[in-house]
Design a protein around this motif. Sequence first.
Motif, mmCIF file in Angstrom:
data_model
loop_
_atom_site.group_PDB
_atom_site.id
_atom_site.type_symbol
_atom_site.label_atom_id
_atom_site.label_comp_id
_atom_site.label_asym_id
_atom_site.label_seq_id
_atom_site.Cartn_x
_atom_site.Cartn_y
_atom_site.Cartn_z
ATOM 1 N N MET A 144 1.142 -1.231 -0.203
ATOM 2 C CA MET A 144 -0.297 -0.429 0.458
ATOM 3 C C MET A 144 1.248 1.461 0.079
ATOM 4 N N PRO A 145 1.314 1.364 -1.258
ATOM 5 C CA PRO A 145 2.140 2.740 -1.508
ATOM 6 C C PRO A 145 1.512 3.783 -0.886
ATOM 7 N N GLY A 146 1.802 5.477 -0.267
ATOM 8 C CA GLY A 146 1.076 6.607 -0.584
ATOM 9 C C GLY A 146 2.284 7.757 -0.353
ATOM 10 N N ASN A 147 2.368 8.984 -1.159
ATOM 11 C CA ASN A 147 2.770 9.699 -1.592
ATOM 12 C C ASN A 147 1.431 10.416 -1.757
ATOM 13 N N ILE A 148 2.109 12.010 -0.522
ATOM 14 C CA ILE A 148 1.675 13.732 -0.698
ATOM 15 C C ILE A 148 2.094 14.779 -1.874
ATOM 16 N N TYR A 149 1.266 15.014 -2.945
ATOM 17 C CA TYR A 149 1.498 15.593 -3.789
ATOM 18 C C TYR A 149 0.123 16.737 -3.234
ATOM 19 N N GLU A 150 0.966 18.393 -4.286
ATOM 20 C CA GLU A 150 0.167 18.977 -3.853
ATOM 21 C C GLU A 150 -0.722 19.656 -5.243
ATOM 22 N N PHE A 151 -1.760 19.983 -5.089
ATOM 23 C CA PHE A 151 -3.091 19.768 -6.094
ATOM 24 C C PHE A 151 -4.101 21.163 -6.370
ATOM 25 N N ASN B 137 -3.812 22.295 -2.624
ATOM 26 C CA ASN B 137 -4.653 20.981 -1.865
ATOM 27 C C ASN B 137 -3.095 20.312 -1.418
ATOM 28 N N ASP B 138 -3.249 19.365 -0.627
ATOM 29 C CA ASP B 138 -2.598 18.718 -0.399
ATOM 30 C C ASP B 138 -3.089 16.883 -0.689
ATOM 31 N N ARG B 139 -2.426 15.516 -1.476
ATOM 32 C CA ARG B 139 -3.650 14.844 -1.932
ATOM 33 C C ARG B 139 -2.708 13.780 -1.710
ATOM 34 N N ASN B 140 -3.168 12.623 -1.762
ATOM 35 C CA ASN B 140 -2.659 11.311 -2.039
ATOM 36 C C ASN B 140 -2.079 10.249 -3.149
ATOM 37 N N PHE B 141 -1.140 10.049 -3.705
ATOM 38 C CA PHE B 141 -1.192 8.891 -4.745
ATOM 39 C C PHE B 141 -0.587 7.781 -4.508
ATOM 40 N N GLY B 142 -1.254 6.874 -4.250
ATOM 41 C CA GLY B 142 -1.418 5.414 -3.958
ATOM 42 C C GLY B 142 -1.610 4.179 -4.809
ATOM 43 N N ASP C 297 20.618 -12.566 0.956
ATOM 44 C CA ASP C 297 19.783 -13.002 2.411
ATOM 45 C C ASP C 297 19.576 -11.267 2.542
ATOM 46 N N LYS C 298 20.141 -10.865 2.687
ATOM 47 C CA LYS C 298 20.587 -9.071 2.746
ATOM 48 C C LYS C 298 18.795 -8.136 2.007
ATOM 49 N N TRP C 299 19.262 -8.540 0.668
ATOM 50 C CA TRP C 299 18.270 -8.081 -0.285
ATOM 51 C C TRP C 299 17.804 -8.705 -0.857
ATOM 52 N N TRP C 300 16.549 -7.560 -1.138
ATOM 53 C CA TRP C 300 15.665 -8.391 -1.918
ATOM 54 C C TRP C 300 15.185 -7.746 -3.256
ATOM 55 N N ILE C 301 13.894 -8.445 -3.868
ATOM 56 C CA ILE C 301 12.887 -6.859 -4.380
ATOM 57 C C ILE C 301 11.371 -7.952 -4.876
ATOM 58 N N HIS C 302 11.317 -6.776 -5.354
ATOM 59 C CA HIS C 302 9.363 -6.443 -4.920
ATOM 60 C C HIS C 302 8.647 -5.772 -6.032
ATOM 61 N N GLY C 303 7.587 -6.356 -6.615
ATOM 62 C CA GLY C 303 6.413 -5.883 -7.541
ATOM 63 C C GLY C 303 5.474 -6.330 -8.089
ATOM 64 N N GLY C 304 4.511 -5.686 -8.464
ATOM 65 C CA GLY C 304 2.855 -6.437 -8.267
ATOM 66 C C GLY C 304 2.336 -5.282 -8.996
ATOM 67 N N TYR C 305 1.237 -5.395 -9.308
ATOM 68 C CA TYR C 305 0.478 -4.112 -10.372
ATOM 69 C C TYR C 305 -1.182 -4.563 -9.746
ATOM 70 N N GLY C 306 -1.747 -3.381 -9.530
ATOM 71 C CA GLY C 306 -3.346 -3.093 -8.643
ATOM 72 C C GLY C 306 -3.751 -2.208 -9.386
ATOM 73 N N LEU C 307 -4.639 -1.627 -7.957
ATOM 74 C CA LEU C 307 -5.195 -0.254 -7.669
ATOM 75 C C LEU C 307 -4.868 0.866 -7.169
ATOM 76 N N ALA C 308 -4.349 2.274 -8.635
ATOM 77 C CA ALA C 308 -3.901 3.035 -8.251
ATOM 78 C C ALA C 308 -5.106 4.138 -7.616
ATOM 79 N N ILE C 309 -5.005 4.613 -6.738
ATOM 80 C CA ILE C 309 -6.117 5.437 -5.780
ATOM 81 C C ILE C 309 -5.527 7.044 -5.200
ATOM 82 N N ASP C 310 -6.496 7.611 -5.979
ATOM 83 C CA ASP C 310 -6.039 9.372 -5.507
ATOM 84 C C ASP C 310 -7.624 10.051 -4.889
ATOM 85 N N SER C 311 -6.248 9.985 -4.091
ATOM 86 C CA SER C 311 -7.631 10.955 -2.906
ATOM 87 C C SER C 311 -7.374 11.910 -2.261
#
Length: 200
Positions: free
Chosen positions: A90-97, A100-105, A117-131
């Motif tokens: 569930m990523p989320g980032n605050i931006y200004e529009f 007003n402050d909004r969140n794109f996640g 052992d200490k290094w990982w990679i991560h990826g996926g595809y899903g729902l974008a939420i702009d709120s």
Amino acid sequence: MKTIKKQILVKMACVAFAFVSSTTYAQNTNSEKTTQREGFMFEFTVGGGVVSIEDGAGIQTFDESQGTFVFPDLKLGYMLNEKLAITISMPGNIYEFQDNDRNFGGFIPSVQYWVKDKWWIHGGYGLAIDSPALYDIKDNVNDDWNFGHAVMISSGYAVYKKQNFALNVQSKLVMGRANLDGDAHRDAVIFNVGLGFSWL
């Protein structure tokens, strides 16, 4: 011109992501296992980065990149084996529009794989939420919720580990599109770097 700037931003983010990944890979020469990963996992991340938003209505374009801070950024998952986990990110980032402050996640089903052992990679595809940002909701001004689709890739390296806790440095690239009223849309390209606090 907008397309060229968009391509440059995406290429810069990809180069930075590849650099961080290759650097962490090069630093992890010890193949000895120090952690047993099993069961459920939880992670939250704090950090910052850069976001470019392009509004289909032409109000804001990719020409106007801005700094962002990560809020919230959560990950829940389950270890299938010591190297592979299925997760909900569930990523989320605050931006200004428009002042007003909004969140794109998003809400993104994903997989995480430990290359070392200490290094990982991560990826996926899903729902974008702009709120609206939860602290900046204004009736009839900044109260619209928009949904679409997003893709996310990230990589991290554990700089501290103790028992089932790990502190990691990570980078993340999120690209998404949220659908607006009137067949318009809002595109986002987000690159951030942060500290992840993980319990495995």
